[in-house]
Write a protein that holds these residues in place. Structure first.
Motif, PDB file in Angstrom:
ATOM      1  N   GLU A   1       0.897  -1.184  -0.039  1.00 44.35           N
ATOM      2  CA  GLU A   1      -0.088  -0.075  -0.118  1.00 44.35           C
ATOM      3  C   GLU A   1       0.833   1.338   0.014  1.00 44.35           C
ATOM      4  O   GLU A   1       1.863   1.315   0.781  1.00 44.35           O
ATOM      5  CB  GLU A   1      -0.862  -0.146   1.201  1.00 44.35           C
ATOM      6  CG  GLU A   1      -1.819  -1.164   1.555  1.00 44.35           C
ATOM      7  CD  GLU A   1      -2.658  -1.099   2.569  1.00 44.35           C
ATOM      8  OE1 GLU A   1      -2.275  -0.494   3.442  1.00 44.35           O
ATOM      9  OE2 GLU A   1      -3.820  -1.819   2.388  1.00 44.35           O
TER      10      GLU A   1
ATOM     11  N   TYR B   1       0.600   4.403   1.200  1.00 46.03           N
ATOM     12  CA  TYR B   1       0.161   5.322   2.052  1.00 46.03           C
ATOM     13  C   TYR B   1       1.158   5.754   2.866  1.00 46.03           C
ATOM     14  O   TYR B   1       2.054   5.185   3.174  1.00 46.03           O
ATOM     15  CB  TYR B   1      -1.364   4.950   2.709  1.00 46.03           C
ATOM     16  CG  TYR B   1      -2.284   4.222   1.935  1.00 46.03           C
ATOM     17  CD1 TYR B   1      -2.845   4.924   1.069  1.00 46.03           C
ATOM     18  CD2 TYR B   1      -2.908   2.966   2.260  1.00 46.03           C
ATOM     19  CE1 TYR B   1      -4.104   4.490   0.340  1.00 46.03           C
ATOM     20  CE2 TYR B   1      -3.679   2.366   1.510  1.00 46.03           C
ATOM     21  CZ  TYR B   1      -4.401   3.215   0.479  1.00 46.03           C
ATOM     22  OH  TYR B   1      -5.606   2.800  -0.138  1.00 46.03           O
TER      23      TYR B   1
ATOM     24  N   HIS C   1      -4.002   9.652   5.154  1.00 42.41           N
ATOM     25  CA  HIS C   1      -3.810   9.186   3.597  1.00 42.41           C
ATOM     26  C   HIS C   1      -4.633   8.214   3.373  1.00 42.41           C
ATOM     27  O   HIS C   1      -5.398   7.985   2.255  1.00 42.41           O
ATOM     28  CB  HIS C   1      -2.266   9.292   3.327  1.00 42.41           C
ATOM     29  CG  HIS C   1      -2.054   9.127   1.962  1.00 42.41           C
ATOM     30  ND1 HIS C   1      -0.875   8.634   1.446  1.00 42.41           N
ATOM     31  CD2 HIS C   1      -2.794   9.204   0.920  1.00 42.41           C
ATOM     32  CE1 HIS C   1      -1.040   8.627   0.091  1.00 42.41           C
ATOM     33  NE2 HIS C   1      -2.249   9.142  -0.227  1.00 42.41           N
ATOM     34  N   LYS C   2      -4.395   7.200   4.337  1.00 42.34           N
ATOM     35  CA  LYS C   2      -5.299   6.065   3.980  1.00 42.34           C
ATOM     36  C   LYS C   2      -6.515   6.081   4.266  1.00 42.34           C
ATOM     37  O   LYS C   2      -7.595   5.609   3.533  1.00 42.34           O
ATOM     38  CB  LYS C   2      -4.609   4.780   5.074  1.00 42.34           C
ATOM     39  CG  LYS C   2      -5.174   3.476   4.816  1.00 42.34           C
ATOM     40  CD  LYS C   2      -4.313   2.522   5.758  1.00 42.34           C
ATOM     41  CE  LYS C   2      -4.823   1.246   5.263  1.00 42.34           C
ATOM     42  NZ  LYS C   2      -4.010   0.271   6.138  1.00 42.34           N
TER      43      LYS C   2
ATOM     44  N   VAL D   1      -8.593   8.880   3.769  1.00 40.62           N
ATOM     45  CA  VAL D   1      -9.251   9.552   2.479  1.00 40.62           C
ATOM     46  C   VAL D   1      -9.380   8.691   1.346  1.00 40.62           C
ATOM     47  O   VAL D   1     -10.307   9.097   0.322  1.00 40.62           O
ATOM     48  CB  VAL D   1      -8.782  10.979   2.450  1.00 40.62           C
ATOM     49  CG1 VAL D   1      -8.631  11.686   3.607  1.00 40.62           C
ATOM     50  CG2 VAL D   1      -7.384  11.033   1.893  1.00 40.62           C
ATOM     51  N   ASN D   2      -8.616   7.765   1.205  1.00 41.38           N
ATOM     52  CA  ASN D   2      -8.309   6.873   0.057  1.00 41.38           C
ATOM     53  C   ASN D   2      -8.958   5.538   0.192  1.00 41.38           C
ATOM     54  O   ASN D   2      -9.061   4.717  -0.759  1.00 41.38           O
ATOM     55  CB  ASN D   2      -6.810   6.767  -0.499  1.00 41.38           C
ATOM     56  CG  ASN D   2      -6.263   8.222  -0.992  1.00 41.38           C
ATOM     57  OD1 ASN D   2      -6.379   8.240  -2.154  1.00 41.38           O
ATOM     58  ND2 ASN D   2      -5.536   8.671  -0.308  1.00 41.38           N
ATOM     59  N   THR D   3      -9.885   5.508   1.291  1.00 38.75           N
ATOM     60  CA  THR D   3     -10.482   4.022   1.419  1.00 38.75           C
ATOM     61  C   THR D   3     -11.914   4.414   1.902  1.00 38.75           C
ATOM     62  O   THR D   3     -12.469   3.734   2.600  1.00 38.75           O
ATOM     63  CB  THR D   3      -9.849   3.191   2.571  1.00 38.75           C
ATOM     64  OG1 THR D   3      -9.719   3.819   3.631  1.00 38.75           O
ATOM     65  CG2 THR D   3      -8.604   2.632   2.047  1.00 38.75           C
ATOM     66  N   ASN D   4     -12.535   5.291   1.132  1.00 39.39           N
ATOM     67  CA  ASN D   4     -13.988   5.593   1.236  1.00 39.39           C
ATOM     68  C   ASN D   4     -14.100   6.172   2.755  1.00 39.39           C
ATOM     69  O   ASN D   4     -15.138   5.550   3.495  1.00 39.39           O
ATOM     70  CB  ASN D   4     -15.022   4.643   0.951  1.00 39.39           C
ATOM     71  CG  ASN D   4     -16.306   5.069   0.669  1.00 39.39           C
ATOM     72  OD1 ASN D   4     -16.565   6.206   0.727  1.00 39.39           O
ATOM     73  ND2 ASN D   4     -17.223   3.833   0.919  1.00 39.39           N
ATOM     74  N   ARG D   5     -13.515   7.009   3.306  1.00 39.92           N
ATOM     75  CA  ARG D   5     -13.460   7.452   4.771  1.00 39.92           C
ATOM     76  C   ARG D   5     -13.413   6.512   5.530  1.00 39.92           C
ATOM     77  O   ARG D   5     -14.062   6.327   6.528  1.00 39.92           O
ATOM     78  CB  ARG D   5     -14.593   8.328   4.768  1.00 39.92           C
ATOM     79  CG  ARG D   5     -14.707   9.425   3.947  1.00 39.92           C
ATOM     80  CD  ARG D   5     -16.101  10.358   4.123  1.00 39.92           C
ATOM     81  NE  ARG D   5     -16.493  10.762   5.573  1.00 39.92           N
ATOM     82  CZ  ARG D   5     -15.774  11.668   6.010  1.00 39.92           C
ATOM     83  NH1 ARG D   5     -15.088  12.626   5.195  1.00 39.92           N
ATOM     84  NH2 ARG D   5     -16.040  12.036   7.330  1.00 39.92           N
TER      85      ARG D   5
ATOM     86  N   SER E   1     -13.959   1.288   3.509  1.00 42.79           N
ATOM     87  CA  SER E   1     -13.573   0.237   2.704  1.00 42.79           C
ATOM     88  C   SER E   1     -12.831  -1.126   3.185  1.00 42.79           C
ATOM     89  O   SER E   1     -12.236  -0.692   4.286  1.00 42.79           O
ATOM     90  CB  SER E   1     -12.699   0.788   1.625  1.00 42.79           C
ATOM     91  OG  SER E   1     -12.221  -0.415   0.950  1.00 42.79           O
TER      92      SER E   1
END
Length: 316
Positions: free
Chosen positions: A273, A275, A280-281, A283-287, A290
């Motif tokens: 990953e 991140y 960072h992680k 906001v990039n995993t559907n808040r 995910s």
């Protein structure tokens, strides 16, 4: 101006080394004051207890203070056992994830106490007092010399001339202390070097990416502080205005408790990953909703590289 700019740039780039250097110097200065002003060996049967207390207790207090001022300690503990959840032994994955952080906290907290012990051993005052009252050393040095030798050995810290008469072919107590001090310093430097090499070898990211990650983490913390202050100020203004004007507040988006909990989780980097922080992680995993948000954190095989730059040094 150029010289001042270069000096400031050097201090910023090496702030961690400078910070620990200052801590070590302050600890050494404190030890000098203690040994010169406060410490007075009783030169009787209480030598062992008195010398050991001055050698060990301040080091233990410095270790506790080191843990207290480390932000990672409170990051690890805050919210880990809320009232609504029953506290028990943590699952294997969670404990495995916490272990590297605990090692990091312990290593940072040991800087001051190890400095205290190394400087104290090199100065030899505390060890000489404690060793002169130790039963094993008495039996070893005073073998076949009678009880009078035992009494004289306890008075060595108060009379340097007695050391030459009693020690004979054995190393003096001061020499023993200094040898142990240098041995401790060698062990510390060796362990630090090996740990640093192993940590870098097991890093899931390359050297340049690691430098980028540190830059990103620093900038993210700065922007987070600015944004948090602006957000808190706007929310406070809305609530205060509504109070005095007796009106209902307009809708205002603010992170939920669950959002705060998710970005406060321990962050671990791995090669699968890309991140650089929990935000960072998140906001990039559907808040954080995910499935990928929890991936990697539960896999012990990729937990060798724990984020070292994610928190400031001071917890206060």
């Amino acid at each position: 101006m150029d010289t001042l700019h270069r000096a400031l740039d050097f201090c910023i780039r090496h702030q961690t080394v400078l910070r620990y250097g200052i801590v070590s110097l302050l600890t050494a200065a404190s030890e000098h004051i203690f040994s010169s002003v406060v410490f007075k060996c009783p030169c009787n049967s209480g030598n062992m207890l008195y010398g050991s207390v001055f050698l060990i207790v301040p080091a233990f207090i410095l270790f506790l203070l080191g843990c207290m001022v480390n932000a990672r300690t409170w990051h690890l503990l805050t919210g880990s056992c809320p009232p609504e959840k029953r506290c028990g032994f943590c699952p294997r994955g969670t404990c495995t994830r916490y272990c590297p952080v605990l090692v990091s906290i312990t290593a940072r907290a040991l800087v001051a106490p190890l400095t205290w012990m190394a400087v104290a051993l090199l100065r030899a005052s505390f060890y000489e007092c404690a060793a002169s009252g130790n039963g094993l050393i008495k039996n070893f040095v005073c073998q076949d010399k009678g009880q009078e030798c035992h009494k004289l050995l306890a008075k060595i810290p108060c009379d340097e001339k007695l050391s030459e008469k009693i020690s004979g072919e054995f190393l003096s107590l001061q020499a023993q202390s200094q040898l142990i001090g240098w041995l401790l310093i060698v062990i510390i430097v060796t362990v630090v070097l090996i740990s640093k090499c192993v940590s870098r070898c097991r890093s899931p990211v390359s050297y340049l990416q690691l430098k980028f990650k540190k830059t990103y983490s620093k900038k993210e913390r700065e922007l987070f502080e600015i944004k948090a202050k602006e957000h808190a100020t706007r929310l406070a203004e809305i609530n205060v205005n509504c109070f005095f004007e007796a009106t209902d507040p307009a809708p205002f988006q603010t992170p939920s408790n669950e959002d705060w909990r998710r970005i406060s989780l321990l962050f671990t980097s791995n090669s699968q990953e890309q991140y650089y922080s929990m935000i960072h992680k998140y906001v990039n995993t559907n808040r954080g909703n995910s499935v990928r948000f929890g991936e990697g954190d539960q896999n012990p095989s990729v937990l060798g590289f724990v984020d070292e730059e994610g928190a400031s040094e001071s917890g206060f």
